[in-house]
Design a protein around this motif. Structure first.
Motif, mmCIF file in Angstrom:
data_model
loop_
_atom_site.group_PDB
_atom_site.id
_atom_site.type_symbol
_atom_site.label_atom_id
_atom_site.label_comp_id
_atom_site.label_asym_id
_atom_site.label_seq_id
_atom_site.Cartn_x
_atom_site.Cartn_y
_atom_site.Cartn_z
ATOM 1 N N VAL A 99 28.836 66.914 46.414
ATOM 2 C CA VAL A 99 30.273 67.036 46.645
ATOM 3 C C VAL A 99 30.821 65.816 47.568
ATOM 4 O O VAL A 99 30.464 66.081 48.862
ATOM 5 N N LEU A 100 31.610 64.737 46.945
ATOM 6 C CA LEU A 100 32.013 63.701 47.996
ATOM 7 C C LEU A 100 33.549 63.972 47.844
ATOM 8 O O LEU A 100 34.087 64.548 46.934
ATOM 9 N N VAL A 101 34.292 63.235 49.144
ATOM 10 C CA VAL A 101 35.678 63.343 48.963
ATOM 11 C C VAL A 101 36.083 61.824 49.320
ATOM 12 O O VAL A 101 35.741 60.996 49.840
ATOM 13 N N HIS A 102 37.308 61.649 48.230
ATOM 14 C CA HIS A 102 37.878 60.360 48.293
ATOM 15 C C HIS A 102 39.389 60.653 49.035
ATOM 16 O O HIS A 102 40.210 61.420 48.262
ATOM 17 N N VAL A 103 39.844 59.919 49.814
ATOM 18 C CA VAL A 103 41.137 60.071 50.322
ATOM 19 C C VAL A 103 41.945 59.087 49.666
ATOM 20 O O VAL A 103 41.724 57.930 49.996
ATOM 21 N N LYS A 104 43.059 59.377 48.862
ATOM 22 C CA LYS A 104 43.983 58.485 48.306
ATOM 23 C C LYS A 104 44.568 57.653 49.249
ATOM 24 O O LYS A 104 45.152 58.166 50.212
ATOM 25 N N GLU A 105 44.770 56.320 49.268
ATOM 26 C CA GLU A 105 45.327 55.279 50.213
ATOM 27 C C GLU A 105 44.840 55.379 51.535
ATOM 28 O O GLU A 105 45.717 55.379 52.626
ATOM 29 N N GLY A 106 43.536 55.988 51.761
ATOM 30 C CA GLY A 106 43.186 56.180 52.964
ATOM 31 C C GLY A 106 42.455 54.797 53.751
ATOM 32 O O GLY A 106 42.525 53.948 53.104
ATOM 33 N N THR A 107 42.128 54.874 54.866
ATOM 34 C CA THR A 107 41.759 53.876 55.512
ATOM 35 C C THR A 107 40.149 53.542 55.054
ATOM 36 O O THR A 107 39.347 54.528 55.043
ATOM 37 N N LYS A 108 40.062 52.271 54.801
ATOM 38 C CA LYS A 108 38.629 51.872 54.307
ATOM 39 C C LYS A 108 37.837 51.349 55.452
ATOM 40 O O LYS A 108 38.276 50.495 56.146
ATOM 41 N N ASP A 109 36.578 51.807 55.683
ATOM 42 C CA ASP A 109 35.929 51.289 56.890
ATOM 43 C C ASP A 109 34.514 51.062 56.513
ATOM 44 O O ASP A 109 33.587 50.837 57.455
ATOM 45 N N ILE A 110 33.891 51.018 55.145
ATOM 46 C CA ILE A 110 32.653 51.001 54.869
ATOM 47 C C ILE A 110 32.195 49.574 54.517
ATOM 48 O O ILE A 110 31.174 49.277 55.129
ATOM 49 N N LEU A 111 32.984 48.793 54.249
ATOM 50 C CA LEU A 111 32.564 47.408 53.932
ATOM 51 C C LEU A 111 33.552 46.603 54.825
ATOM 52 O O LEU A 111 34.605 47.045 55.254
ATOM 53 N N GLU A 112 32.797 45.254 54.975
ATOM 54 C CA GLU A 112 33.575 44.363 55.599
ATOM 55 C C GLU A 112 34.790 43.780 55.002
ATOM 56 O O GLU A 112 34.442 43.444 53.773
ATOM 57 N N GLY A 113 35.947 43.659 55.380
ATOM 58 C CA GLY A 113 37.207 43.321 54.584
ATOM 59 C C GLY A 113 37.703 44.377 53.772
ATOM 60 O O GLY A 113 38.476 44.294 52.938
ATOM 61 N N GLY A 114 37.211 45.703 54.253
ATOM 62 C CA GLY A 114 37.696 46.837 53.325
ATOM 63 C C GLY A 114 39.408 46.825 53.313
ATOM 64 O O GLY A 114 39.612 47.578 52.276
ATOM 65 N N GLN A 115 39.875 46.577 54.399
ATOM 66 C CA GLN A 115 41.272 46.948 54.242
ATOM 67 C C GLN A 115 42.053 45.808 53.554
ATOM 68 O O GLN A 115 43.150 45.740 53.129
ATOM 69 N N HIS A 116 41.416 45.007 53.027
ATOM 70 C CA HIS A 116 41.878 43.660 52.316
ATOM 71 C C HIS A 116 41.388 43.482 50.786
ATOM 72 O O HIS A 116 40.507 44.220 50.418
ATOM 73 N N THR A 117 41.447 42.349 50.108
ATOM 74 C CA THR A 117 41.140 42.341 48.814
ATOM 75 C C THR A 117 39.877 41.524 48.908
ATOM 76 O O THR A 117 39.318 41.229 47.672
ATOM 77 N N ASP A 118 39.363 41.402 49.991
ATOM 78 C CA ASP A 118 37.963 40.334 49.917
ATOM 79 C C ASP A 118 36.689 41.024 50.236
ATOM 80 O O ASP A 118 35.743 40.459 50.796
ATOM 81 N N ALA A 119 36.732 42.305 49.945
ATOM 82 C CA ALA A 119 35.631 43.151 50.551
ATOM 83 C C ALA A 119 34.360 42.944 49.399
ATOM 84 O O ALA A 119 33.141 42.766 49.774
ATOM 85 N N LEU A 120 34.953 42.523 47.972
ATOM 86 C CA LEU A 120 33.991 42.033 47.070
ATOM 87 C C LEU A 120 34.063 40.601 46.839
ATOM 88 O O LEU A 120 35.133 40.140 46.431
ATOM 89 N N HIS A 121 32.853 40.017 46.911
ATOM 90 C CA HIS A 121 32.751 38.393 46.718
ATOM 91 C C HIS A 121 32.200 38.140 45.493
ATOM 92 O O HIS A 121 30.960 38.389 45.383
ATOM 93 N N CYS A 122 33.112 37.723 44.461
ATOM 94 C CA CYS A 122 32.450 37.592 42.896
ATOM 95 C C CYS A 122 32.211 35.893 42.844
ATOM 96 O O CYS A 122 33.353 35.274 43.097
ATOM 97 N N SER A 123 31.136 35.466 42.120
ATOM 98 C CA SER A 123 31.199 33.980 41.789
ATOM 99 C C SER A 123 30.319 34.081 40.664
ATOM 100 O O SER A 123 29.344 34.886 40.292
ATOM 101 N N ALA A 124 30.324 32.756 39.977
ATOM 102 C CA ALA A 124 29.570 32.529 38.847
ATOM 103 C C ALA A 124 29.265 30.799 38.728
ATOM 104 O O ALA A 124 30.028 30.113 39.135
ATOM 105 N N SER A 125 28.000 30.488 38.441
ATOM 106 C CA SER A 125 27.652 29.283 38.391
ATOM 107 C C SER A 125 28.113 28.339 37.139
ATOM 108 O O SER A 125 27.721 27.250 37.221
ATOM 109 N N ASN A 126 28.486 29.159 36.112
ATOM 110 C CA ASN A 126 28.792 28.456 35.007
ATOM 111 C C ASN A 126 29.674 29.421 34.161
ATOM 112 O O ASN A 126 30.087 30.412 34.529
#
Length: 318
Positions: A99-126
């Motif tokens: 049983v896990l708990v997810h807080v709607k619109e809660g503070t995020k602190d697991i990932l760096e940049g969690g409070q912004h949109t750059d916590a996930l860094h996606c890229s492709a080489s072609n």
């Protein structure tokens, strides 16, 4: 070992204080609003054990007040738990529910940049449809566990694989690389720490995350004339998937990443003749998609000195 996991929400039920969703086998997510103190969550040991008397444990500790195939447990704030049911006669393990708990619109602190949109860094080489997404855990949540990573475009689910460190996912979009993109790719990461679940999302067009690999084969082929090759990973034909190259000359002790250089130019050719009156400099070149003007590749460089001697940049001493 890499692995792939594609799942969807299976069921949503009402519970006192929040909504409960079956995210995947043996995993329940209680979604609460900020400030909610307690949620009551129904659990079942499973229909296959309907003829048994059972008792329950929470995180390995017996819960004397929980008995029977179906029970209701109290979840305070973000304190979830791993609930397991056991046979009363033998103590044998029968089933469990995380049983896990997810807080709607809660503070995020697991990932760096969690409070912004750059916590996930996606890229492709072609443009072959393969792309990578990376993330970094904060120091205080370095042991956080990835529950799953998924991606889709429209109704098409994309195959994704996590690396062994669960800090990077590689996905494959089988759409035709010659077709203009009409819809975004959507990616979602589900990661939890101490039973608190955080969900990170990102949407993008592949054309916006394509970064060519550093140009290979940089070499001097004449007096102050340099030549290089297209990256092996870049798609062919080059007439369709064209690249633009930026050339920068910097002082022999300078960096390619400097904002100013001895000379700066752009070319569509894979060669360049230096006409500046300099005899000791670093020649830098990087690539960019000619048509989308997307991300620049990392720099490739070499040092040119008097008497046309070509020396590689000195690396770190070992």
């Amino acid at each position: 070992m890499s692995w792939c996991l594609v799942v969807t929400f299976l069921m949503i039920t009402a519970s006192s204080g929040g909504n409960t969703a079956v995210l995947m086998d043996n995993v329940l997510v209680v979604t609460v609003a900020r400030g909610d103190e307690m949620s009551r969550v129904p659990l079942t040991c499973g229909q296959v054990h309907h003829d048994r008397d059972v008792f329950w444990k929470r995180d390995g500790v017996i819960q004397p007040h929980l008995k029977g195939l179906q029970v209701s447990v109290e979840i305070w704030e973000v304190n979830g738990g791993n609930f397991s049911c056991h046979s009363s006669s033998s103590g044998q393990y029968l089933n469990h529910t995380l049983v896990l708990v997810h807080v709607k619109e809660g503070t995020k602190d697991i990932l760096e940049g969690g409070q912004h949109t750059d916590a996930l860094h996606c890229s492709a080489s072609n443009y072959n449809g393969s792309f990578d997404c990376k993330w970094t855990r904060t120091k205080s949540r370095s042991k956080a566990q990835v529950l799953m990573f998924k991606a889709h475009r429209r109704s098409q689910v994309l195959a994704c694989h996590l690396d062994s460190s669960a800090s990077e996912a590689t996905c494959q979009d089988l759409s035709c690389s010659y077709t203009e993109e009409q819809k975004h790719v959507h990616v979602s990461l589900y990661i939890f720490s101490a039973y608190k679940l955080e969900v990170y999302t990102k949407a993008f067009y592949l054309r916006d995350i394509v970064r060519p690999e550093a140009v290979p084969g940089l070499r001097a082929v004449g007096p102050k004339k340099f030549q290089w090759d297209y990256p092996e990973s870049w798609q062919r034909p080059c007439t369709f998937f064209g690249l633009t190259f930026q050339v920068v000359l910097v002082d022999s002790n300078g960096s390619c990443a400097t904002n100013s250089g001895i000379s700066i130019a752009e070319t569509d050719a894979s060669s360049f003749v230096v006409d500046a009156d300099v005899s000791d400099f670093v020649f830098c070149v990087r690539a960019q998609d000619k048509h989308t003007h997307g991300l620049w590749s990392h720099w490739s460089s070499c040092r040119f000195v008097t008497f046309n001697l070509l020396k590689p940049l000195a690396g770190p001493k070992i």
